[in-house]
Write an enzyme that holds these catalytic residues in place. Structure first.
Site, PDB file in Angstrom:
ATOM      1  CG  HIS A   1      28.632  15.898  66.394  1.00  0.00           C
ATOM      2  ND1 HIS A   1      29.114  16.617  65.484  1.00  0.00           N
ATOM      3  CD2 HIS A   1      27.963  16.673  68.203  1.00  0.00           C
ATOM      4  CE1 HIS A   1      29.137  17.844  65.938  1.00  0.00           C
ATOM      5  NE2 HIS A   1      28.830  17.775  67.397  1.00  0.00           N
TER       6      HIS A   1
ATOM      7  CE1 TYR B   1      40.535  13.544  67.291  1.00  0.00           C
ATOM      8  CE2 TYR B   1      38.583  13.855  65.311  1.00  0.00           C
ATOM      9  CZ  TYR B   1      39.355  13.678  66.781  1.00  0.00           C
ATOM     10  OH  TYR B   1      38.853  13.393  68.124  1.00  0.00           O
TER      11      TYR B   1
ATOM     12  N   PRO C   1      44.260  12.072  74.216  1.00  0.00           N
ATOM     13  CG  PRO C   1      44.483  14.083  74.102  1.00  0.00           C
ATOM     14  CD  PRO C   1      44.994  13.322  74.763  1.00  0.00           C
TER      15      PRO C   1
ATOM     16  CE  LYS D   1      37.427   4.829  71.753  1.00  0.00           C
ATOM     17  NZ  LYS D   1      36.583   5.800  70.995  1.00  0.00           N
TER      18      LYS D   1
ATOM     19  CE1 TYR E   1      36.669   9.858  67.393  1.00  0.00           C
ATOM     20  CE2 TYR E   1      34.848  10.030  67.770  1.00  0.00           C
ATOM     21  CZ  TYR E   1      36.099  11.149  67.542  1.00  0.00           C
ATOM     22  OH  TYR E   1      36.259  12.732  68.146  1.00  0.00           O
TER      23      TYR E   1
END
Length: 390
Positions: free
Chosen positions: A72, A202, A293, A297, A383
């Site tokens: 992704h 998100y 979560p 990480k 990220y």
């Protein structure tokens, strides 16, 4: 029994450490108190940072990841009326992969049992001893009920938050503990439904956060924010799907529904323990730190820990030099706190809590990321994962 490195815990941290050491000619034995079936069945994280993917491939356990994993190049952020994409490849030149921790563990176990170092399941009464000297040992009872002693040069505690290793470290090293419990939890489901999105979503919503993720082209992984006191039996499949429809509502788009195969509630917390070393006992992974979560990480921090630890142990055991093990804890904790901050940032920005004042602050931050390339790049760099010093 005698080995160079005794590893407590057959999660991704312990198994990957054993693999990295094997490639450098260092012997190890991995001890696990659960069964193989239990270890391979645990549903955990699913996002791999670029450095984690590179490490697994270089360690020779990335073939299935490359065949079945989903690369992704970004995520979507959403709030009512707006959904926008962050292109990680454009922003920072890196990507992430969707490949479940369960699959990583399966790959590592298969490699370990195929002529690799000993991996002992269903052991009990594990006790690290003499860790302040140069000849530590691990006492345990094997699966047949026989008492055993494993003599080591070094012990690696990769046995998670509830393991036996961290209390030994903190008891003798003036340990410090930092912890934050968040006022919300995630209700997560696995569903036999093709993902309705090409990237993770998100979503901030007045009724609570939601995350649209996936495990394969035919399996979706979805989460909604709930109160930590919620009971899973109060959430029928229909109620969950309705909540997902509400929180992901976007014109011209809808959630794909399917058969729910797993359903659970996950509390949210941050935890850091320091130091990550006492004498010849070293901590890695969840034994030393836990993050919520939201920032993806947890697994990646474990990979970073053992990558650094493997290099330090090679130098100690092959070259008799202690410089890298002496700085292991401090260097590892620098990354831990950076990732803990990013996880807190993502969690605090996306989860509905507090009053309407807090909500406006969250929306302001989301608009900032939408409008500012610098803010978007900062999120993308964190990220996808910062580089690891080998």
């Amino acid at each position: 029994m005698r080995t160079q490195v005794g590893i407590i815990g057959a999660g991704p941290a312990g198994l990957l450490l054993s693999r990295l050491l094997t490639l450098q000619g260092i012997d190890s034995v991995v001890l696990e108190n659960r069964s193989r079936e239990y270890v391979e069945g645990r549903i955990r994280a699913g996002i791999l940072e670029q450095h984690s993917v590179d490490t697994l491939i270089e360690a020779g356990v990335g073939d299935r990841l490359q065949r079945e994993g989903l690369e992704h190049r970004g995520i979507y952020l959403q709030y009512p009326g707006t959904r926008f994409a962050l292109d990680f490849k454009e922003l920072c030149g890196r990507t992430v992969w969707v490949y479940g921790q369960t699959e990583v563990v399966k790959d590592l176990i298969t490699t370990q049992l195929d002529g690799g170092p000993p991996l002992l399941f269903e052991v009990s009464d594990v006790v690290p001893e003499e860790v302040d000297g140069e000849s530590p040992r691990i006492r345990f009872t094997d699966a047949e009920g026989n008492p055993q002693v494993l003599e080591c040069d070094v012990i690696a505690g990769c046995d998670g938050f509830h393991g036996v290793s961290r209390p030994v470290v903190t008891a003798g090293a003036r340990g410090q503990l930092w912890e934050r419990t968040y006022p919300y939890a995630w209700l997560g489901i696995l569903a036999d439904a093709a993902p309705a999105t090409d990237e993770l979503i998100y979503s901030w919503h007045p009724e609570g956060f939601a995350l649209y993720s996936m495990r394969s082209p035919s399996v979706s992984r979805l989460y909604i924010q709930v109160d930590p006191s919620e009971k899973i039996e109060n959430w029928s499949d229909e109620r969950i799907w309705d909540a997902l429809d509400t929180r992901f509502a976007h014109e011209g788009w809808s959630v794909n529904r399917g058969r729910v195969t797993d359903k659970s509630i996950l509390p949210m917390r941050s935890f850091v323990s320091a130091p990550m070393r006492r004498g010849r006992l070293f901590l890695a992974g969840d034994a030393a730190h836990i993050v919520p979560p939201t920032g993806a990480k947890g697994l990646n921090l474990a990979v970073a820990d053992v990558t650094r630890l493997a290099g330090a142990l090679v130098r100690l055991l092959h070259e008799k030099q202690s410089d890298l093990v002496d700085v292991y804890s401090d260097k590892a904790l620098e990354r831990v706190w950076r990732c803990t901050h990013f996880s807190w940032f993502m969690t605090s920005m996306m989860h509905r809590s507090g009053d309407d004042f807090d909500a406006q602050l969250q929306l302001s931050q989301l608009r900032r990321i939408h409008d500012s390339e610098a803010a978007a790049r900062e999120l993308a760099e964190n990220y996808t994962g910062l580089p690891i010093e080998s």
